[in-house]
Scaffold this active site. Structure first.
Site, PDB file in Angstrom:
ATOM      1  N   PRO A 149       0.784  -1.161  -0.132  1.00 12.94           N
ATOM      2  CA  PRO A 149      -0.073   0.159   0.198  1.00 12.94           C
ATOM      3  C   PRO A 149       0.959   1.270  -0.138  1.00 12.94           C
ATOM      4  O   PRO A 149       1.841   1.291   0.553  1.00 12.94           O
ATOM      5  CB  PRO A 149      -0.770  -0.169   1.318  1.00 12.94           C
ATOM      6  CG  PRO A 149      -0.615  -1.587   1.685  1.00 12.94           C
ATOM      7  CD  PRO A 149       0.719  -2.080   1.363  1.00 12.94           C
ATOM      8  N   LYS A 150       0.405   2.229  -0.605  1.00 12.67           N
ATOM      9  CA  LYS A 150       1.170   3.810  -0.681  1.00 12.67           C
ATOM     10  C   LYS A 150       0.134   4.340   0.399  1.00 12.67           C
ATOM     11  O   LYS A 150      -0.939   5.059   0.195  1.00 12.67           O
ATOM     12  CB  LYS A 150       1.035   4.062  -1.969  1.00 12.67           C
ATOM     13  CG  LYS A 150       1.761   5.738  -2.071  1.00 12.67           C
ATOM     14  CD  LYS A 150       1.860   6.226  -3.532  1.00 12.67           C
ATOM     15  CE  LYS A 150       2.670   7.433  -3.469  1.00 12.67           C
ATOM     16  NZ  LYS A 150       2.210   8.421  -2.516  1.00 12.67           N
ATOM     17  N   TYR A 151       0.851   4.846   1.394  1.00 11.04           N
ATOM     18  CA  TYR A 151       0.329   5.471   2.438  1.00 11.04           C
ATOM     19  C   TYR A 151       0.050   7.182   2.218  1.00 11.04           C
ATOM     20  O   TYR A 151       1.103   7.811   1.723  1.00 11.04           O
ATOM     21  CB  TYR A 151       0.712   5.379   4.002  1.00 11.04           C
ATOM     22  CG  TYR A 151       0.703   3.698   3.918  1.00 11.04           C
ATOM     23  CD1 TYR A 151      -0.501   3.251   4.738  1.00 11.04           C
ATOM     24  CD2 TYR A 151       1.894   3.113   3.739  1.00 11.04           C
ATOM     25  CE1 TYR A 151      -0.344   1.866   4.820  1.00 11.04           C
ATOM     26  CE2 TYR A 151       1.808   1.471   4.109  1.00 11.04           C
ATOM     27  CZ  TYR A 151       0.737   1.040   4.402  1.00 11.04           C
ATOM     28  OH  TYR A 151       0.585  -0.389   4.768  1.00 11.04           O
ATOM     29  N   GLU A 210      -3.369   5.866  -0.467  1.00 10.49           N
ATOM     30  CA  GLU A 210      -3.224   6.777  -1.606  1.00 10.49           C
ATOM     31  C   GLU A 210      -3.360   5.829  -2.919  1.00 10.49           C
ATOM     32  O   GLU A 210      -3.468   6.083  -4.078  1.00 10.49           O
ATOM     33  CB  GLU A 210      -2.116   7.720  -1.761  1.00 10.49           C
ATOM     34  CG  GLU A 210      -2.057   8.464  -0.700  1.00 10.49           C
ATOM     35  CD  GLU A 210      -0.869   9.829  -1.334  1.00 10.49           C
ATOM     36  OE1 GLU A 210      -1.233  10.803  -1.139  1.00 10.49           O
ATOM     37  OE2 GLU A 210       0.180   9.109  -1.371  1.00 10.49           O
ATOM     38  N   GLY A 211      -2.725   4.574  -2.872  1.00 11.15           N
ATOM     39  CA  GLY A 211      -2.751   3.649  -3.875  1.00 11.15           C
ATOM     40  C   GLY A 211      -1.699   2.610  -3.523  1.00 11.15           C
ATOM     41  O   GLY A 211      -1.848   1.865  -2.494  1.00 11.15           O
TER      42      GLY A 211
END
Length: 317
Positions: free
Chosen positions: A23-25, A171-172
């Site tokens: 995950p992109k935080y 975020e992604g």
């Protein structure tokens, strides 16, 4: 090590050794250095953030061994990540930072281990660094404020993170090669942002009103104030020619007439814009990085929505 942006998950085989997704935080990238009992927290632009996050620094000192960790510092509030709360930590006096650490504690989400007990691991493949990182967490029995990011080779699960976790402040997704070394300063990972469509009202434009370059978008608050919520990327020519005739220049009575904006965040150069009557609604595509109802990154205009009026748009607060 950094990532280059992609519109969708990359094809298999693009990165060496198979793909691993994380995950992109919505937080601050942070390196945690612990050497000889001394702790240093460094941002991606080499800024010293040790004093801004005393709870992370204290937890790092308690590890009792030399280590360099790469990850993201985040703050959870209201069931999602709160980027604004992170910004409030910067440039604070020690007493204020300590108080905020109690009121809204930060967490460090680790996703890489670069050095451990004097061994530089940056040349090791990602998969080996990840295995040692997991062992490090297990061996120390780490808990809050430490978190170990999830990682998966399951592409379907990564797609699920993209579609279902955006509302939580994720975020992604970041894609990494399992055989990649850690290449500092190079964009050899891939990042894919979660995106959603939304609508807002055109309140101002840059460039000529008849063929605008970019749009400044707003939404009315419940109190009836037109609030800036987003800026767009430059419009393609077809959209400029389609939207321009639908706009009408506004005079000094416009609520944004005396508003001052800079060209980019952190820049002092003022943005030249022309106010227009807040009548046209447009649909846009945006990522999930939203601070108090305002999109942090430029959004991409999709189309004018002449079927909608300002009253149809959800209030910004």
């Amino acid at each position: 090590m950094a990532a280059q942006a992609l519109a969708r998950l990359p094809a298999l085989g693009v990165l060496p050794g198979g793909m691993v997704f994380e995950p992109k935080y919505d937080g601050y990238r942070l390196l945690v250095f612990v050497h000889g009992g001394e702790v240093f927290l460094q941002s991606r632009n080499l800024r010293d953030l040790t004093g801004a996050f005393p709870e992370i620094a204290e937890a790092a000192a308690a590890l009792g061994e030399d280590v360099v960790l790469d990850g993201e510092v985040v703050i959870h509030t209201g069931g999602r990540l709160n980027f604004s709360a992170l910004q409030h930590r910067l440039n604070r006096r020690p007493a204020t930072a300590a108080r905020l650490a109690v009121e809204q504690p930060a967490h460090f989400i680790a996703f890489d281990l670069l050095e451990h007990q004097g061994t530089n691991m940056m040349t090791w493949p990602y998969a080996e660094r990840r295995a040692v990182l997991e062992s490090f967490f297990q061996g120390h029995g780490l808990h809050s404020p430490w978190q170990l990011t999830p990682a998966t080779t399951d592409r379907d699960l990564a797609e699920q993170w993209l579609t279902e976790w955006g509302g939580l402040g994720v975020e992604g997704v970041v894609a990494k090669g399992s055989e990649q070394p850690y290449l500092a300063g190079q964009r050899r990972w891939f990042k894919i942002r979660a995106r959603d469509t939304a609508e807002a009202i055109v309140g101002a434009v840059t460039g000529p009103v008849s063929s605008p370059n970019t749009l400044l978008l707003g939404r009315y608050t419940r109190a009836g104030r037109l609030r800036l919520v987003a800026r767009t990327t430059p419009l393609p020519l077809a959209l400029r020619n389609e939207i321009g005739p639908l706009l009408t220049p506004a005079g000094p009575s416009h609520p944004w007439w005396s508003m001052r904006l800079t060209v980019t965040w952190g820049n002092r150069e003022l943005l030249a814009f022309t106010c227009v009557k807040p009548e046209l609604v447009v649909e846009f595509l945006a990522d999930t990085a939203i601070d108090s109802g305002r999109w942090r990154h430029p959004v991409r205009t999709q189309r004018p929505r002449t079927d909608l009026g300002p009253a149809d748009i959800t209030p910004s607060d």
